[in-house]
Design a protein around this motif. Sequence first.
Motif, short mmCIF file in Angstrom:
data_model
loop_
_atom_site.label_atom_id
_atom_site.label_comp_id
_atom_site.label_asym_id
_atom_site.label_seq_id
_atom_site.Cartn_x
_atom_site.Cartn_y
_atom_site.Cartn_z
N GLY A 1 0.81 -1.21 0.00
CA GLY A 1 0.00 0.00 0.00
C GLY A 1 0.85 1.26 0.00
O GLY A 1 0.56 2.22 -0.72
N GLY A 2 1.92 1.27 0.79
CA GLY A 2 2.81 2.42 0.80
C GLY A 2 3.53 2.61 -0.52
O GLY A 2 3.67 3.73 -1.01
N PHE A 3 3.95 1.51 -1.12
CA PHE A 3 4.65 1.58 -2.40
C PHE A 3 3.74 2.09 -3.51
O PHE A 3 4.09 3.00 -4.26
CB PHE A 3 5.21 0.19 -2.75
CG PHE A 3 5.97 0.16 -4.04
CD1 PHE A 3 7.22 0.73 -4.14
CD2 PHE A 3 5.42 -0.45 -5.16
CE1 PHE A 3 7.93 0.70 -5.34
CE2 PHE A 3 6.11 -0.49 -6.36
CZ PHE A 3 7.37 0.11 -6.45
N VAL A 4 2.54 1.51 -3.60
CA VAL A 4 1.59 1.91 -4.65
C VAL A 4 1.13 3.36 -4.41
O VAL A 4 1.00 4.13 -5.35
CB VAL A 4 0.40 0.93 -4.71
CG1 VAL A 4 -0.71 1.45 -5.62
CG2 VAL A 4 0.87 -0.43 -5.16
N GLY B 1 1.25 8.99 -6.27
CA GLY B 1 1.32 10.37 -5.81
C GLY B 1 0.51 10.68 -4.57
O GLY B 1 0.32 11.85 -4.23
N PHE B 2 0.00 9.66 -3.89
CA PHE B 2 -0.76 9.89 -2.67
C PHE B 2 0.14 10.03 -1.45
O PHE B 2 -0.32 10.34 -0.37
CB PHE B 2 -1.74 8.74 -2.40
CG PHE B 2 -2.81 8.60 -3.44
CD1 PHE B 2 -3.69 9.64 -3.70
CD2 PHE B 2 -2.92 7.45 -4.18
CE1 PHE B 2 -4.67 9.52 -4.67
CE2 PHE B 2 -3.90 7.31 -5.14
CZ PHE B 2 -4.77 8.35 -5.39
N GLY B 3 1.40 9.77 -1.61
CA GLY B 3 2.33 9.77 -0.49
C GLY B 3 2.50 8.36 0.02
O GLY B 3 1.72 7.46 -0.31
N SER C 1 -1.87 6.95 6.22
CA SER C 1 -1.02 5.76 6.15
C SER C 1 -1.80 4.50 6.43
O SER C 1 -1.60 3.47 5.78
CB SER C 1 0.14 5.89 7.14
OG SER C 1 0.96 6.97 6.81
N MET C 2 -2.73 4.57 7.40
CA MET C 2 -3.53 3.39 7.73
C MET C 2 -4.44 3.01 6.57
O MET C 2 -4.60 1.84 6.26
CB MET C 2 -4.35 3.63 9.00
CG MET C 2 -5.13 2.42 9.46
SD MET C 2 -4.14 0.92 9.73
CE MET C 2 -3.31 1.32 11.24
N VAL C 3 -5.02 4.00 5.91
CA VAL C 3 -5.89 3.72 4.76
C VAL C 3 -5.09 3.03 3.65
O VAL C 3 -5.54 2.03 3.08
CB VAL C 3 -6.56 5.02 4.24
CG1 VAL C 3 -7.23 4.79 2.90
CG2 VAL C 3 -7.56 5.53 5.26
N LEU C 4 -3.90 3.55 3.35
CA LEU C 4 -3.06 2.92 2.33
C LEU C 4 -2.70 1.49 2.71
O LEU C 4 -2.74 0.58 1.88
CB LEU C 4 -1.78 3.73 2.10
CG LEU C 4 -1.92 5.02 1.31
CD1 LEU C 4 -0.59 5.77 1.31
CD2 LEU C 4 -2.37 4.74 -0.09
N ALA C 5 -2.33 1.28 3.97
CA ALA C 5 -1.95 -0.06 4.42
C ALA C 5 -3.12 -1.02 4.37
O ALA C 5 -2.97 -2.18 3.93
CB ALA C 5 -1.38 0.02 5.83
N VAL C 6 -4.30 -0.58 4.78
CA VAL C 6 -5.48 -1.46 4.76
C VAL C 6 -5.88 -1.77 3.32
O VAL C 6 -6.22 -2.92 3.01
CB VAL C 6 -6.65 -0.81 5.55
CG1 VAL C 6 -7.94 -1.58 5.33
CG2 VAL C 6 -6.31 -0.76 7.03
N LEU C 7 -5.82 -0.78 2.43
CA LEU C 7 -6.14 -1.06 1.03
C LEU C 7 -5.15 -2.05 0.42
O LEU C 7 -5.55 -2.94 -0.35
CB LEU C 7 -6.15 0.24 0.22
CG LEU C 7 -7.32 1.18 0.50
CD1 LEU C 7 -7.15 2.48 -0.27
CD2 LEU C 7 -8.64 0.52 0.16
N GLY C 8 -3.89 -1.92 0.76
CA GLY C 8 -2.90 -2.89 0.29
C GLY C 8 -3.17 -4.28 0.84
O GLY C 8 -3.07 -5.28 0.12
N ALA C 9 -3.54 -4.36 2.12
CA ALA C 9 -3.83 -5.65 2.74
C ALA C 9 -5.09 -6.27 2.14
O ALA C 9 -5.14 -7.49 1.91
CB ALA C 9 -3.99 -5.49 4.25
N ILE C 10 -6.10 -5.46 1.86
CA ILE C 10 -7.32 -5.98 1.23
C ILE C 10 -7.00 -6.53 -0.16
O ILE C 10 -7.48 -7.61 -0.53
CB ILE C 10 -8.41 -4.88 1.15
CG1 ILE C 10 -8.97 -4.62 2.55
CG2 ILE C 10 -9.52 -5.27 0.19
CD1 ILE C 10 -9.91 -3.42 2.61
#
Length: 82
Positions: free
Chosen positions: A43-46, A51-53, A62-71
């Motif tokens: 999630g962080g990489f993508v 460009g979302f950081g 950061s939590m939203v990106l991580a959860v989306l990556g995990a999903i």
Amino acid sequence: MGILSWIVFGLIAGALAKWIMPGKDPGGFLVTMGIGIAGAFVGGFVGTLLGFGGISGFNLGSMVLAVLGAIGLLALYRQMKK
């Protein structure tokens, strides 16, 4: 963030992903948590590529990106194990 922070962050992201996508997962709880840790990295990489950081600490973005990556990884894992 240090490696221990990444692990804790990933465990939280994995638990949230499992809560959002309930169901029987092959491999059980430990595999789901491992997917959460990997999802935090993905999630962080993508997010950085788009460009979302990246994942910059314990904050909502950061939590939203991580959860989306995990999903995403959890859905991919379920498809591969069918």
